[in-house]
Design a protein around this motif. Structure first.
Motif, short mmCIF file in Angstrom:
data_model
loop_
_atom_site.label_atom_id
_atom_site.label_comp_id
_atom_site.label_asym_id
_atom_site.label_seq_id
_atom_site.Cartn_x
_atom_site.Cartn_y
_atom_site.Cartn_z
N VAL A 178 0.83 -0.96 0.15
CA VAL A 178 -0.32 0.08 -0.24
C VAL A 178 1.18 1.38 0.09
N ASP A 179 0.80 1.88 -0.89
CA ASP A 179 1.74 3.05 -1.36
C ASP A 179 1.24 4.34 -0.43
N GLU A 180 1.26 4.69 0.57
CA GLU A 180 0.81 5.93 0.93
C GLU A 180 1.30 7.16 1.47
N ALA A 181 2.13 7.59 0.34
CA ALA A 181 2.79 8.54 0.05
C ALA A 181 1.66 9.75 0.27
N SER A 193 -5.03 4.73 7.16
CA SER A 193 -3.18 4.25 7.40
C SER A 193 -3.39 2.83 7.14
N SER A 194 -2.72 1.94 6.59
CA SER A 194 -3.28 0.35 6.43
C SER A 194 -1.87 0.17 7.58
N MET A 195 -0.93 0.75 8.12
CA MET A 195 0.09 0.37 9.24
C MET A 195 -0.35 -1.22 9.76
N PRO A 196 -1.66 -0.66 10.42
CA PRO A 196 -2.02 -2.05 11.24
C PRO A 196 -2.04 -3.36 10.14
N LEU A 197 -2.10 -3.15 9.07
CA LEU A 197 -2.21 -4.79 8.44
C LEU A 197 -1.07 -5.26 8.60
N VAL A 203 0.72 -7.51 3.69
CA VAL A 203 0.55 -6.52 3.46
C VAL A 203 2.37 -5.27 4.19
N ALA A 204 2.44 -4.19 2.95
CA ALA A 204 3.63 -3.77 3.59
C ALA A 204 3.17 -2.42 3.05
N VAL A 205 3.93 -1.38 4.19
CA VAL A 205 3.57 0.05 3.90
C VAL A 205 4.28 0.79 3.19
N LEU A 206 4.28 1.80 1.89
CA LEU A 206 5.30 2.67 1.53
C LEU A 206 4.97 3.89 1.78
N ARG A 207 5.92 4.74 2.02
CA ARG A 207 5.67 6.12 2.60
C ARG A 207 7.31 7.46 2.11
N THR A 208 6.75 8.43 1.91
CA THR A 208 7.67 8.98 1.22
C THR A 208 8.57 10.35 2.10
N PHE A 209 9.20 10.90 2.13
CA PHE A 209 8.87 12.35 2.39
C PHE A 209 9.26 13.43 1.71
N SER A 210 8.92 12.85 0.81
CA SER A 210 8.69 14.28 -0.85
C SER A 210 7.30 14.51 -0.54
N LYS A 211 6.59 13.96 0.07
CA LYS A 211 5.77 15.27 0.25
C LYS A 211 5.10 16.09 1.16
N LEU A 212 4.26 15.91 1.85
CA LEU A 212 3.90 15.96 3.59
C LEU A 212 5.43 17.19 4.02
N TYR A 213 6.59 15.95 3.67
CA TYR A 213 7.81 16.92 4.86
C TYR A 213 8.31 17.89 3.16
#
Ligand SMILES: *Cc1c(COP(=O)(O)O)cnc(C)c1O
Length: 350
Positions: A178-181, A193-197, A203-213
């Protein structure tokens, strides 16, 4: 040269980035943060620069630890990458290949399909329904990795936590990424967020520092997954791909994450402002949970040219797999004025 690339490589088309506007406030084509880089990040970057003669920590352990605490997982469940894009490539190297299959939405995030095709894997694309992932249809496709981008790019639409949980239980793919950009910009209470899964192991969760941060130019993102996935990725990754400056920048951002809460609120407000602007000018706009909106228009080219005349650059829907649309990122305050001016004068023309 007599050496030919592998046949499936020769057929690949390279990723095409959005074009910046000559006036940077008018750049609304790449979903970048309109708020610049924080002072805390700049100070951390300056400090890190003084050790530039030393190799970086290969796994960025300081940052990993911080993120593990933040998400309530073990350090061994976190992988840092040179942007989340690099992690998508690592996943393809480790888990995809000529006898493997990747499943994603049509259209999906371009890198997902490109990464699978680089390693010669099969790609099954399931058309969006009402601009949203058709998770029940995707669940029917057997494969090795399924990508769900939530909220989605290029539509901004999101699946609910309930829908994703059902998908994780029913999907016939072995791993769901799950790409949670854009998850930080979601404000619909059904979306989470799908983090609890991750603890299910599927399930693996992808995050980035490119958007909010706002660290797109530093190139840093991360994956939270089961420890065996991370251990596998450690074998395939380029050891020093995440440089010292990027690590320091991300660490400063995460330690000052409270500073980004008002920025998130501001993005959500401006998303409504650009939605209202386009709807006021007679366009249909996607229900976005991201830092951009998709605007539907029968004359994509004409709208893009009109906006360009006002120094506003947006992403053509044709280049993102949705002809008859444009994708518009939440801009700076000055950018909002430029957009409002451009649209007011278009309405005037009609
Ligand atoms: C912007 C974006 C990313 C971020 O990629 P980075 O390589 O971390 O800059 C990832 N996934 C999607 C769907 C995006 O739109």
């Amino acid at each position: 040269m007599s050496l030919e690339p592998l046949p499936w490589i020769a057929n690949l088309s390279p990723y095409r980035p959005g074009e910046p506007s000559p006036n940077l406030d008018g750049s609304m084509a790449s979903n970048e943060s309109p708020f610049g880089v924080s002072q805390a990040v700049i100070r951390a970057v300056e400090r890190a620069a003084t050790s530039g003669n030393r190799y970086p920590d290969p796994l960025a352990n300081e940052l990993r630890k911080e993120l593990a605490v933040l998400h309530g997982v073990e350090v061994e469940q976190v992988m840092i990458g040179n942007g989340s894009d690099e992690i998508i490539l690592m996943l393809a190297w480790a888990y995809l290949g000529r006898d493997r299959r990747m499943v994603c939405a049509e259209p999906g995030y371009q890198i997902d399909a490109i990464s699978a095709r680089i390693v010669g894997a099969q790609v099954s694309m399931v058309p969006l329904r009402n601009l949203t992932h058709d998770l029940p249809a995707m669940a029917q496709v057997s494969g090795d990795i399924a990508y769900v981008v939530n909220p989605h790019n290029p539509t901004g639409t999101a699946c609910s936590a309930v829908e994703l949980e059902t998908f994780s239980e029913t999907a016939r793919t072995r791993l769901i990424v799950v790409d949670e950009a854009y998850i930080d910009f979601a404000n619909d209470p059904r979306v989470a967020s799908s983090m609890p899964l991750v603890k299910t192991g599927k399930v693996a969760v992808l995050r980035t520092f490119s958007k909010l941060y706002g660290l797109a130019g530093f190139r840093i993102g991360y994956l939270v997954a089961s420890a065996d996935v991370i251990e596998t990725l450690v074998r395939v990754r380029a050891p020093f791909s995440v440089n010292r400056i990027a690590q320091a920048a991300a660490l400063a951002a995460i330690r000052h994450r409270a500073d980004y809460v008002p920025l998130r609120e501001e993005v959500i407000q401006r998303r409504q402002v650009i939605t209202d602007l386009f709807e006021g000018a007679g366009f249909q706009v996607s229900e976005s949970q991201a830092n951009f909106v998709l605007v539907l228009t029968p004359d994509e080219r004409a709208v893009i040219e009109h906006l360009r005349d006002h120094l506003v650059s947006v992403r053509p829907g044709t280049s993102l797999g949705i002809p008859g649309s444009i994708r518009v990122s939440v801009p700076t305050e000055a950018g909002l004025k430029m957009l409002a001016g451009a649209l007011a004068c278009r309405v005037h023309q009609v």
